[in-house]
Design a protein around this motif. Sequence first.
Motif, short mmCIF file in Angstrom:
data_model
loop_
_atom_site.label_atom_id
_atom_site.label_comp_id
_atom_site.label_asym_id
_atom_site.label_seq_id
_atom_site.Cartn_x
_atom_site.Cartn_y
_atom_site.Cartn_z
N UNK A 43 11.22 -5.73 -7.69
CA UNK A 43 10.94 -4.39 -7.25
C UNK A 43 12.18 -3.73 -6.63
N UNK A 44 13.03 -4.52 -5.97
CA UNK A 44 14.26 -3.97 -5.42
C UNK A 44 15.17 -3.44 -6.52
N UNK A 45 15.16 -4.10 -7.67
CA UNK A 45 16.04 -3.68 -8.76
C UNK A 45 15.44 -2.53 -9.57
N UNK A 46 14.13 -2.60 -9.86
CA UNK A 46 13.52 -1.66 -10.79
C UNK A 46 12.65 -0.59 -10.14
N UNK A 47 12.29 -0.77 -8.88
CA UNK A 47 11.39 0.15 -8.18
C UNK A 47 10.09 0.37 -8.94
N UNK A 48 9.46 -0.72 -9.35
CA UNK A 48 8.21 -0.64 -10.09
C UNK A 48 7.11 -0.04 -9.22
N UNK A 49 7.03 -0.47 -7.97
CA UNK A 49 5.96 0.01 -7.11
C UNK A 49 6.09 1.50 -6.83
N UNK A 50 7.30 2.00 -6.65
CA UNK A 50 7.46 3.44 -6.39
C UNK A 50 7.13 4.26 -7.63
N UNK A 51 7.51 3.77 -8.81
CA UNK A 51 7.16 4.49 -10.03
C UNK A 51 5.65 4.49 -10.25
N UNK A 52 5.04 3.35 -9.99
CA UNK A 52 3.59 3.25 -10.15
C UNK A 52 2.87 4.14 -9.16
N UNK A 53 3.32 4.15 -7.92
CA UNK A 53 2.68 4.98 -6.91
C UNK A 53 2.88 6.47 -7.18
N UNK A 54 4.02 6.86 -7.76
CA UNK A 54 4.23 8.27 -8.06
C UNK A 54 3.32 8.73 -9.20
N UNK A 55 2.80 7.80 -10.00
CA UNK A 55 1.83 8.16 -11.04
C UNK A 55 0.39 8.03 -10.58
N UNK A 56 0.09 7.00 -9.81
CA UNK A 56 -1.29 6.71 -9.43
C UNK A 56 -1.75 7.58 -8.26
N UNK A 57 -0.89 7.82 -7.30
CA UNK A 57 -1.28 8.56 -6.10
C UNK A 57 -1.78 9.98 -6.39
N UNK A 58 -1.11 10.78 -7.23
CA UNK A 58 -1.67 12.11 -7.55
C UNK A 58 -3.02 12.03 -8.25
N UNK A 59 -3.16 11.08 -9.16
CA UNK A 59 -4.45 10.94 -9.84
C UNK A 59 -5.56 10.55 -8.87
N UNK A 60 -5.25 9.64 -7.97
CA UNK A 60 -6.22 9.19 -6.98
C UNK A 60 -6.63 10.32 -6.04
N UNK A 61 -5.65 11.06 -5.55
CA UNK A 61 -5.95 12.15 -4.61
C UNK A 61 -6.74 13.26 -5.29
N UNK A 62 -6.36 13.64 -6.51
CA UNK A 62 -7.05 14.74 -7.20
C UNK A 62 -8.45 14.35 -7.65
N UNK A 63 -8.67 13.08 -7.90
CA UNK A 63 -10.00 12.69 -8.36
C UNK A 63 -10.94 12.31 -7.22
N UNK A 64 -10.43 12.13 -6.01
CA UNK A 64 -11.32 11.75 -4.90
C UNK A 64 -11.40 12.85 -3.84
N UNK A 65 -10.35 13.10 -3.15
CA UNK A 65 -10.39 14.02 -2.01
C UNK A 65 -10.44 15.48 -2.48
N UNK A 66 -9.61 15.82 -3.45
CA UNK A 66 -9.52 17.22 -3.90
C UNK A 66 -10.25 17.42 -5.22
N UNK A 67 -11.44 16.86 -5.36
CA UNK A 67 -12.19 16.91 -6.61
C UNK A 67 -12.62 18.34 -6.96
#
Length: 146
Positions: A61-85
């Motif tokens: 993850x330090x080399x590729x930043x997999x978690x940050x790329x994944x969170x930048x894709x998942x977090x907007x989907x999660x927020x828009x489908x739950x809190x801001x439905x």
Amino acid sequence: MKKRYNIQNMEDLHAQILVLKSDYVVQGDQLKVNVKGYIKQFTIGSLIKKYATPSAFLKIDDKLNISSKLMSLVLPLLMNSTIFRGSGFMTKALIGLATSKMGKTLDAEHLSAIFNSVKSWFNKPKEPTKKGMQIDYGIPPDSETY
């Protein structure tokens, strides 16, 4: 490179043939053992044991930043489908932009720290008890009941 053998008669020839056959069998057995070990390195179980450890994930993850790329894709989907439905298009677009930027800043260390802090909310803190320390029941030490 040719190997020369000192064969003088028929008995030497038969002895040399037996030596070569035994070497052939030993080398074949050793080759089988080596191939099994080589193939065993690349089975799914061994790859998971080698690369799916938390420390290996942090190194990758330090080399590729997999978690940050994944969170930048998942977090907007999660927020828009739950809190801001039920919110409108503009609100969802702004939330999507903000959470994708925030997701890029998160990495595995930040995620593990967030997880540990949320976990600590649900776990009751245990009081450290020291051995040899007397528990105070509210009874004075000089009373008759003590």
